[in-house]
Design an enzyme around this catalytic site. Structure first.
Site, mmCIF file in Angstrom:
data_model
loop_
_atom_site.group_PDB
_atom_site.id
_atom_site.type_symbol
_atom_site.label_atom_id
_atom_site.label_comp_id
_atom_site.label_asym_id
_atom_site.label_seq_id
_atom_site.Cartn_x
_atom_site.Cartn_y
_atom_site.Cartn_z
ATOM 1 N N ARG A 46 3.065 -6.727 9.309
ATOM 2 C CA ARG A 46 2.357 -5.717 10.110
ATOM 3 C C ARG A 46 2.875 -5.717 11.554
ATOM 4 O O ARG A 46 2.967 -4.662 12.186
ATOM 5 C CB ARG A 46 0.848 -5.977 10.052
ATOM 6 C CG ARG A 46 0.242 -5.660 8.679
ATOM 7 C CD ARG A 46 -1.096 -6.328 8.490
ATOM 8 N NE ARG A 46 -1.827 -5.856 7.310
ATOM 9 C CZ ARG A 46 -2.951 -6.392 6.878
ATOM 10 N NH1 ARG A 46 -3.488 -7.417 7.524
ATOM 11 N NH2 ARG A 46 -3.562 -5.915 5.793
ATOM 12 N N PHE A 89 -15.030 3.830 7.698
ATOM 13 C CA PHE A 89 -13.668 4.164 7.258
ATOM 14 C C PHE A 89 -13.500 4.111 5.737
ATOM 15 O O PHE A 89 -12.420 4.407 5.242
ATOM 16 C CB PHE A 89 -12.646 3.235 7.930
ATOM 17 C CG PHE A 89 -12.833 1.759 7.647
ATOM 18 C CD1 PHE A 89 -12.326 1.190 6.481
ATOM 19 C CD2 PHE A 89 -13.509 0.943 8.545
ATOM 20 C CE1 PHE A 89 -12.494 -0.178 6.224
ATOM 21 C CE2 PHE A 89 -13.676 -0.424 8.285
ATOM 22 C CZ PHE A 89 -13.173 -0.977 7.121
ATOM 23 N N GLU A 126 -10.038 -10.141 -7.167
ATOM 24 C CA GLU A 126 -9.086 -9.025 -7.073
ATOM 25 C C GLU A 126 -8.032 -9.088 -8.181
ATOM 26 O O GLU A 126 -7.655 -8.051 -8.746
ATOM 27 C CB GLU A 126 -8.430 -9.037 -5.684
ATOM 28 C CG GLU A 126 -9.442 -8.689 -4.586
ATOM 29 C CD GLU A 126 -8.920 -8.917 -3.171
ATOM 30 O OE1 GLU A 126 -7.714 -9.207 -2.992
ATOM 31 O OE2 GLU A 126 -9.726 -8.812 -2.231
ATOM 32 N N THR A 156 -4.952 -7.761 10.719
ATOM 33 C CA THR A 156 -5.310 -6.463 10.125
ATOM 34 C C THR A 156 -4.874 -5.302 11.009
ATOM 35 O O THR A 156 -4.313 -4.320 10.522
ATOM 36 C CB THR A 156 -6.842 -6.406 9.906
ATOM 37 O OG1 THR A 156 -7.226 -7.500 9.068
ATOM 38 C CG2 THR A 156 -7.256 -5.091 9.270
ATOM 39 N N HIS A 181 -1.697 -5.523 1.679
ATOM 40 C CA HIS A 181 -2.993 -6.176 1.481
ATOM 41 C C HIS A 181 -2.742 -7.570 0.939
ATOM 42 O O HIS A 181 -1.804 -7.753 0.158
ATOM 43 C CB HIS A 181 -3.840 -5.396 0.458
ATOM 44 C CG HIS A 181 -5.039 -6.169 -0.012
ATOM 45 N ND1 HIS A 181 -6.239 -6.172 0.665
ATOM 46 C CD2 HIS A 181 -5.201 -7.024 -1.061
ATOM 47 C CE1 HIS A 181 -7.088 -6.978 0.043
ATOM 48 N NE2 HIS A 181 -6.483 -7.512 -1.010
ATOM 49 N N TYR A 241 -12.290 -2.563 -2.856
ATOM 50 C CA TYR A 241 -12.762 -2.572 -1.466
ATOM 51 C C TYR A 241 -14.293 -2.515 -1.374
ATOM 52 O O TYR A 241 -14.820 -2.058 -0.357
ATOM 53 C CB TYR A 241 -12.149 -1.398 -0.707
ATOM 54 C CG TYR A 241 -10.737 -1.654 -0.206
ATOM 55 C CD1 TYR A 241 -10.439 -2.754 0.602
ATOM 56 C CD2 TYR A 241 -9.696 -0.780 -0.528
ATOM 57 C CE1 TYR A 241 -9.147 -2.985 1.061
ATOM 58 C CE2 TYR A 241 -8.391 -0.999 -0.067
ATOM 59 C CZ TYR A 241 -8.138 -2.106 0.740
ATOM 60 O OH TYR A 241 -6.860 -2.332 1.205
ATOM 61 N N ASN A 248 -1.409 -0.100 7.465
ATOM 62 C CA ASN A 248 -0.882 -1.431 7.786
ATOM 63 C C ASN A 248 -0.091 -2.069 6.642
ATOM 64 O O ASN A 248 0.057 -3.287 6.580
ATOM 65 C CB ASN A 248 -1.995 -2.341 8.324
ATOM 66 C CG ASN A 248 -3.135 -2.522 7.335
ATOM 67 O OD1 ASN A 248 -3.063 -2.048 6.201
ATOM 68 N ND2 ASN A 248 -4.183 -3.210 7.757
ATOM 69 N N LYS A 272 0.838 -1.203 0.000
ATOM 70 C CA LYS A 272 0.000 0.000 0.000
ATOM 71 C C LYS A 272 0.875 1.257 0.000
ATOM 72 O O LYS A 272 2.091 1.187 0.221
ATOM 73 C CB LYS A 272 -0.912 -0.018 1.231
ATOM 74 C CG LYS A 272 -1.902 -1.193 1.271
ATOM 75 C CD LYS A 272 -2.774 -1.062 2.516
ATOM 76 C CE LYS A 272 -3.707 -2.238 2.681
ATOM 77 N NZ LYS A 272 -4.563 -2.084 3.887
ATOM 78 N N ARG A 288 -1.739 -14.278 4.043
ATOM 79 C CA ARG A 288 -2.426 -13.639 5.187
ATOM 80 C C ARG A 288 -1.559 -13.760 6.444
ATOM 81 O O ARG A 288 -1.466 -12.827 7.237
ATOM 82 C CB ARG A 288 -3.806 -14.279 5.434
ATOM 83 C CG ARG A 288 -4.818 -14.054 4.320
ATOM 84 C CD ARG A 288 -5.368 -12.667 4.227
ATOM 85 N NE ARG A 288 -6.194 -12.276 5.351
ATOM 86 C CZ ARG A 288 -6.895 -11.137 5.396
ATOM 87 N NH1 ARG A 288 -6.849 -10.269 4.378
ATOM 88 N NH2 ARG A 288 -7.603 -10.832 6.444
#
Ligand code: IDP
Ligand code: MG
Length: 149
Positions: free
Chosen positions: A102, A57, A126, A91, A115, A49, A112, A9, A85
Site C-alpha cells: 500500500r 463505507f 475468511e 489500511t 486484503h 466484510y 488499497n 482486490k 499485514r
C-alpha cells in the site's frame, strides 16, 4: 505454521499488480497454498466484510469488491497473519510505510490493492468463506530449509 487469507482486490487486478503482490509474498518466503481469480458474489462479499456492516463505507465497499475480478489466496508460514499485514502496510495508504504494497502503490483508502486477515481467528473464518478444504494444497517448499532455522 499459520494460515492467512489474502486478496488482490479489483483495483490491484485492474492495475496489473497481481504479479507484484504474488512476487512479494513468494520472495518473503511465505507459501501460497491456494489461489483463485473470480468475481466475488454480493453474498460472499457481505459475509467477508460482515464486521463493517454498520460502517458508512460498507455499501460502496461491497459494490466495489464485487465489481470486477479479484484474486484470493491462502498464504502459509511462520506468523503469516502478522507478516502479511506488514507486507500490505497500513489500511490508509497515506499512513503506509514505503516498502509495503500500500505504501508503494496506493493513495486512497478505498483503493488499497490488497486484503489480509487481521488475526488467526479472522483468517480461519475468511479462508472457510472463500475456499473448500480440498482446494488448499498441503506441500512443502524445497527452500524451507533456508527460510526457517
Ligand atoms: P484492512 O483492509 O486493513 O483490514 P479494515 O479496517 O478492515 O482494513 O477495512 C476494510 C476495508 O474497507 C479497507 O481495506 C478499505 O478498503 C475499506 N475502508 C476502511 N475504512 C474506510 C473508510 O473510511 N473509507 C472508505 N473505505 C474504507
Ligand atoms: Mg480488515
Amino acid at each position: 505454521m499459520e494460515q492467512t487469507y489474502v486478496m488482490v482486490k479489483p483495483d490491484g487486478v485492474q492495475r496489473g499488480l497481481i504479479g507484484e503482490v504474488i512476487s512479494r509474498i513468494e520472495k518473503k518466503g511465505l507459501k501460497i497454498a491456494a489461489l483463485r481469480m473470480n468475481i466475488i458474489s454480493e453474498a460472499t462479499a457481505k459475509e467477508h466484510y460482515s464486521e463493517h456492516a454498520e460502517r458508512p463505507f460498507f455499501p460502496s465497499l461491497i459494490e466495489y469488491i464485487t465489481s470486477a475480478p479479484s484474486v484470493s489466496m491462502v498464504v502459509v508460514g511462520k506468523d503469516a497473519v502478522r507478516v502479511m499485514r506488514n507486507v500490505n502496510g497500513a489500511t490508509n495508504p497515506v499512513e503506509a510505510a514505503p516498502g509495503t504494497i500500500r505504501g508503494d502503490f496506493a493513495l486512497d483508502i478505498g483503493r488499497n490493492i490488497v486484503h489480509a486477515s487481521d488475526s488467526p481467528e479472522a483468517a480461519a473464518r475468511e479462508i472457510a468463506i472463500h475456499f473448500k478444504d480440498s482446494e488448499i494444497a498441503d506441500y512443502s517448499r524445497i527452500d524451507e530449509v533456508c527460510i526457517y532455522e
